[in-house]
Design an enzyme around this catalytic site. Structure first.
Site, PDB file in Angstrom:
ATOM      1  N   ARG A   6     -47.253   9.773  14.000  1.00  0.00           N
ATOM      2  CA  ARG A   6     -47.233  10.923  14.923  1.00  0.00           C
ATOM      3  C   ARG A   6     -46.213  11.956  14.466  1.00  0.00           C
ATOM      4  O   ARG A   6     -45.114  11.624  14.008  1.00  0.00           O
ATOM      5  CB  ARG A   6     -46.859  10.456  16.332  1.00  0.00           C
ATOM      6  CG  ARG A   6     -47.976   9.721  17.009  1.00  0.00           C
ATOM      7  CD  ARG A   6     -47.953   9.911  18.490  1.00  0.00           C
ATOM      8  NE  ARG A   6     -46.710   9.416  19.097  1.00  0.00           N
ATOM      9  CZ  ARG A   6     -46.561   9.282  20.404  1.00  0.00           C
ATOM     10  NH1 ARG A   6     -47.535   9.592  21.223  1.00  0.00           N
ATOM     11  NH2 ARG A   6     -45.425   8.828  20.894  1.00  0.00           N
ATOM     12  N   ARG A  30     -39.758  -1.068  21.863  1.00  0.00           N
ATOM     13  CA  ARG A  30     -40.641  -0.777  23.007  1.00  0.00           C
ATOM     14  C   ARG A  30     -41.729  -1.839  23.123  1.00  0.00           C
ATOM     15  O   ARG A  30     -42.091  -2.240  24.227  1.00  0.00           O
ATOM     16  CB  ARG A  30     -41.279   0.607  22.853  1.00  0.00           C
ATOM     17  CG  ARG A  30     -40.321   1.726  23.242  1.00  0.00           C
ATOM     18  CD  ARG A  30     -40.726   3.050  22.631  1.00  0.00           C
ATOM     19  NE  ARG A  30     -42.015   3.536  23.103  1.00  0.00           N
ATOM     20  CZ  ARG A  30     -42.746   4.443  22.444  1.00  0.00           C
ATOM     21  NH1 ARG A  30     -42.337   4.930  21.297  1.00  0.00           N
ATOM     22  NH2 ARG A  30     -43.877   4.856  22.939  1.00  0.00           N
ATOM     23  N   ARG A  56     -40.650  12.378  16.014  1.00  0.00           N
ATOM     24  CA  ARG A  56     -39.786  12.220  17.182  1.00  0.00           C
ATOM     25  C   ARG A  56     -38.949  10.953  17.031  1.00  0.00           C
ATOM     26  O   ARG A  56     -39.397   9.972  16.445  1.00  0.00           O
ATOM     27  CB  ARG A  56     -40.630  12.137  18.447  1.00  0.00           C
ATOM     28  CG  ARG A  56     -41.536  13.345  18.599  1.00  0.00           C
ATOM     29  CD  ARG A  56     -42.186  13.385  19.947  1.00  0.00           C
ATOM     30  NE  ARG A  56     -42.613  12.058  20.404  1.00  0.00           N
ATOM     31  CZ  ARG A  56     -43.162  11.845  21.604  1.00  0.00           C
ATOM     32  NH1 ARG A  56     -43.324  12.844  22.431  1.00  0.00           N
ATOM     33  NH2 ARG A  56     -43.546  10.654  21.958  1.00  0.00           N
ATOM     34  N   LYS A  65     -54.394   3.574  26.061  1.00  0.00           N
ATOM     35  CA  LYS A  65     -54.660   3.225  27.467  1.00  0.00           C
ATOM     36  C   LYS A  65     -55.041   4.446  28.310  1.00  0.00           C
ATOM     37  O   LYS A  65     -55.940   4.371  29.140  1.00  0.00           O
ATOM     38  CB  LYS A  65     -53.406   2.545  28.037  1.00  0.00           C
ATOM     39  CG  LYS A  65     -53.604   1.793  29.307  1.00  0.00           C
ATOM     40  CD  LYS A  65     -52.531   0.722  29.454  1.00  0.00           C
ATOM     41  CE  LYS A  65     -51.123   1.281  29.372  1.00  0.00           C
ATOM     42  NZ  LYS A  65     -50.539   1.563  30.695  1.00  0.00           N
TER      43      LYS A  65
END
Ligand SMILES: [Zn+2]
Length: 222
Positions: free
Chosen positions: A127, A171, A160, A13
């Site tokens: 990630r 989430r 992370r 986004k």
């Protein structure tokens, strides 16, 4: 041109917001940025928002609406604007609609970036972050030169905690619970869904085309 951008975490986004802002010469405004600016300016609304945030609470609808109303009254929004992260509740969407009517502004183009959960989980789970300089890598799209090591300082890369699959799924669930009712409120005729699983360039093209078509249609109707 008023654009509202919705999309789940990891959908790209931010990249698309920056692109649209540049392409259509309008500011991309995130609620985070607005709160910080208002806090810094020390306005009564800013002070109230700051103290709510400092206590770890949510900023109430009325305050958020007030901050948005102030922000979009500024000169740089005269030719339109893009909002990212607002409206965040159905009552905010109601109030925003009233505000646009009061100011004689056009209805927003609602853009929904859709990416399947499995794709988002794969993206986010790939990630890695440098344990030293915090630079972010992605094993799929932006891998380091040496597996598991930072290009900048050679420090080990770590995953992370908020990129663990269970956290990502939580989430995504929270995002859907929050955003689903807002998209429903705008309705299928106003929400433009774009396939966000394509490459960033393909997504840019799809959104640009869709925005141009939608604003043409709106002009024709008027
Ligand atoms: Zn590093």
């Amino acid at each position: 041109m008023i654009l509202l951008l919705f999309g789940p975490p990891g959908c790209g986004k931010g990249t698309q917001a920056a692109f649209l802002a540049e392409r259509f010469h309008i500011p991309a405004i995130s609620t985070g940025e607005m709160f910080r600016a208002e806090c810094k300016a020390g306005t009564p609304l800013g002070k109230t928002a700051c103290s709510s945030l400092a206590k770890g609470g949510l900023v109430g609808d009325e305050i958020v609406n007030g901050i948005v109303a102030n922000r979009i009254a500024r000169a740089d929004c005269a030719g339109g604007f893009l909002l990212d992260g607002y409206p965040r509740t159905v009552p905010q969407a109601h109030q925003f609609s009233r505000l646009l009517t009061e100011r004689g502004l056009p209805a927003p183009v609602v853009i929904h970036l859709h990416v399947a959960d499995a794709v988002l989980v794969a993206r986010l789970a790939a990630r890695r972050q440098c344990s030293q300089c915090m630079h972010i890598y992605n094993r799929l799209s932006q891998p380091p030169h040496v597996e598991g090591r930072c290009d900048i300082d050679g420090a080990p890369l770590v995953k992370r905690e908020d990129d663990e699959e269970s956290v990502i799924l939580d989430r995504l669930r929270a995002y859907r619970e929050l955003t689903g009712p807002i998209l429903d409120w705008y309705g299928a005729s106003r929400v433009r869904t774009v396939d966000g699983s394509l490459s960033p360039d393909a997504v840019k093209k799809a959104i640009e085309q869709m925005v141009r078509q939608t604003s043409d249609q709106d002009t024709c109707v008027v």
